[in-house]
Design an enzyme around this catalytic site. Sequence first.
Site, PDB file in Angstrom:
ATOM      1  NE  ARG A  70     -26.821  15.929  18.221  1.00 61.30           N
ATOM      2  CZ  ARG A  70     -27.255  16.806  19.111  1.00 61.30           C
ATOM      3  NH1 ARG A  70     -26.397  17.631  19.698  1.00 61.30           N
ATOM      4  NH2 ARG A  70     -28.543  16.894  19.415  1.00 61.30           N
ATOM      5  CE  LYS A 115     -26.001   7.096  22.394  1.00 62.87           C
ATOM      6  NZ  LYS A 115     -24.698   7.774  22.600  1.00 62.87           N
ATOM      7  CE1 TYR A 124      -2.323   3.439   2.053  1.00 63.57           C
ATOM      8  CE2 TYR A 124      -3.982   2.196   0.862  1.00 63.57           C
ATOM      9  CZ  TYR A 124      -3.585   3.347   1.505  1.00 63.57           C
ATOM     10  OH  TYR A 124      -4.446   4.426   1.574  1.00 63.57           O
ATOM     11  CG  ASP A 125       3.082   2.115   3.488  1.00 62.22           C
ATOM     12  OD1 ASP A 125       3.664   1.595   4.454  1.00 62.22           O
ATOM     13  OD2 ASP A 125       1.899   2.541   3.551  1.00 62.22           O
ATOM     14  CD  GLU A 183     -27.593   1.589  14.459  1.00 63.55           C
ATOM     15  OE1 GLU A 183     -28.532   1.274  13.712  1.00 63.55           O
ATOM     16  OE2 GLU A 183     -26.818   2.519  14.216  1.00 63.55           O
ATOM     17  CG  LEU A 201     -30.354   8.442  19.758  1.00 63.59           C
ATOM     18  CD1 LEU A 201     -29.256   7.407  19.852  1.00 63.59           C
ATOM     19  CD2 LEU A 201     -31.521   7.903  18.973  1.00 63.59           C
TER      20      LEU A 201
HETATM   21  C1  LIG Z   1     -27.878  10.288  17.577  1.00 63.39           C
HETATM   22  C2  LIG Z   1     -27.686   8.893  17.018  1.00 63.39           C
HETATM   23  C3  LIG Z   1     -26.617   8.104  17.434  1.00 63.39           C
HETATM   24  N1  LIG Z   1     -26.516   6.859  16.904  1.00 63.39           N
HETATM   25  N2  LIG Z   1     -25.554   5.904  17.126  1.00 63.39           N
HETATM   26  C4  LIG Z   1     -25.915   4.872  16.347  1.00 63.39           C
HETATM   27  N3  LIG Z   1     -25.234   3.702  16.272  1.00 63.39           N
HETATM   28  N4  LIG Z   1     -27.035   5.144  15.647  1.00 63.39           N
HETATM   29  C5  LIG Z   1     -27.406   6.399  15.982  1.00 63.39           C
HETATM   30  N5  LIG Z   1     -28.451   7.138  15.554  1.00 63.39           N
HETATM   31  C6  LIG Z   1     -28.591   8.382  16.071  1.00 63.39           C
HETATM   32  O1  LIG Z   1     -29.608   9.190  15.704  1.00 63.39           O
HETATM   33  C7  LIG Z   1     -30.528   8.647  14.699  1.00 63.39           C
HETATM   34  C8  LIG Z   1     -31.641   7.914  15.403  1.00 63.39           C
HETATM   35  C9  LIG Z   1     -31.077   9.822  13.909  1.00 63.39           C
END
Ligand SMILES: Cc1c[n+]2nc(N)[nH]c2nc1OC(C)C
Length: 315
Positions: free
Chosen positions: A133, A112, A34-35, A110, A81
């Site tokens: 964000r 977080k 790769y390098d 999934e 969330l």
């Molecule tokens: C704030 C957030 C954070 N997370 N982290 C995951 N894995 N999915 C996920 N979805 C998010 O918001 C969606 C539900 C829009």
Amino acid sequence: MEMAERVEALRQKLNQYGYEYYVLDRPSVPDAEYDRLMNELIEIETDYPELRSPDSPTQRVGGAPLDAFVKVTHDTPMLSLGNVFSKEELVEWVGRIEKDLGYSPLFVAELKFDGLAVSLKYEAGRLVRGATRGDGTTGEDITQNLKTIRAIPLRLNEDVTFEVRGEAYMPKRSFEHLNDERERLGEPLFANPRNAAAGSLRQLDSKIAAARNLAFFAYGLVSTDDLVASHDESLAYLGRLGIAVSQEYTTCQTADELWDYIETYVTRRSELPYEIDGIVIKVAAYEEQEQLGFTAKSPRWAVAYKFPAEEVVTT
Ligand SMILES: Cc1c[n+]2nc(N)[nH]c2nc1OC(C)C
């Protein structure tokens, strides 16, 4: 072979090898190969600057440090969330969804990731902007720093225009090496990988960000076109485009299945190469997400089960 063709061939190969290494975690060539190819491409682009393009793999580390970050407004707000902290609260949340819809939908569960939520804008398959964000409506343009993360392709293998949402994070090993280095230099240590990732992405000099070995997992997409019809399809689609998606997600039909998934990761959490602070559960079908809608600040169709804070073993 004509120089421009050689450059295109090198780019294709490097993008493919980068995808295998950073996304599939299954490189097909040794790092030295790769390098070697990367150095050949850097040489050619140095001798033939007209062949250099912003989406070339050699362009990941930006130019001069910025004086400040530019503010950006998210076209679609980046929402937070709602949280649940126990099986009872999860069962209650699932019950409300089933009542609102009149039937029990498919869910996606999934990991977080404990990092920093970011937004990536792609236009015609090219990364044009990366942002934090912020407060959900206004974030900061950190494109230069996000371009240094190899799990974030500068060029997709389809000319698609959409926004990707995901988590930029620092793997545990990178965090340990960074703090070892800071300890050696007598610099203050980062408290945890999340703070280290946030501190790295707030660097005005992208060369510092590039040295921090950050990573990224996409967890959703925002698009005006009907590219996919459900969240689980969106994750498979993002992976096919060459964007890093964690393969640890699953679909579940019932609260019990969701709780089984959560319990799996309560034990597996300590052996993951990155930190997670919970499990995110989402209604899969976009149509059902639309039906359920939002509260003032969070989707009604998603919730985070937060792990109990780990007892800090004070030695
Ligand atoms: C704030 C957030 C954070 N997370 N982290 C995951 N894995 N999915 C996920 N979805 C998010 O918001 C969606 C539900 C829009």
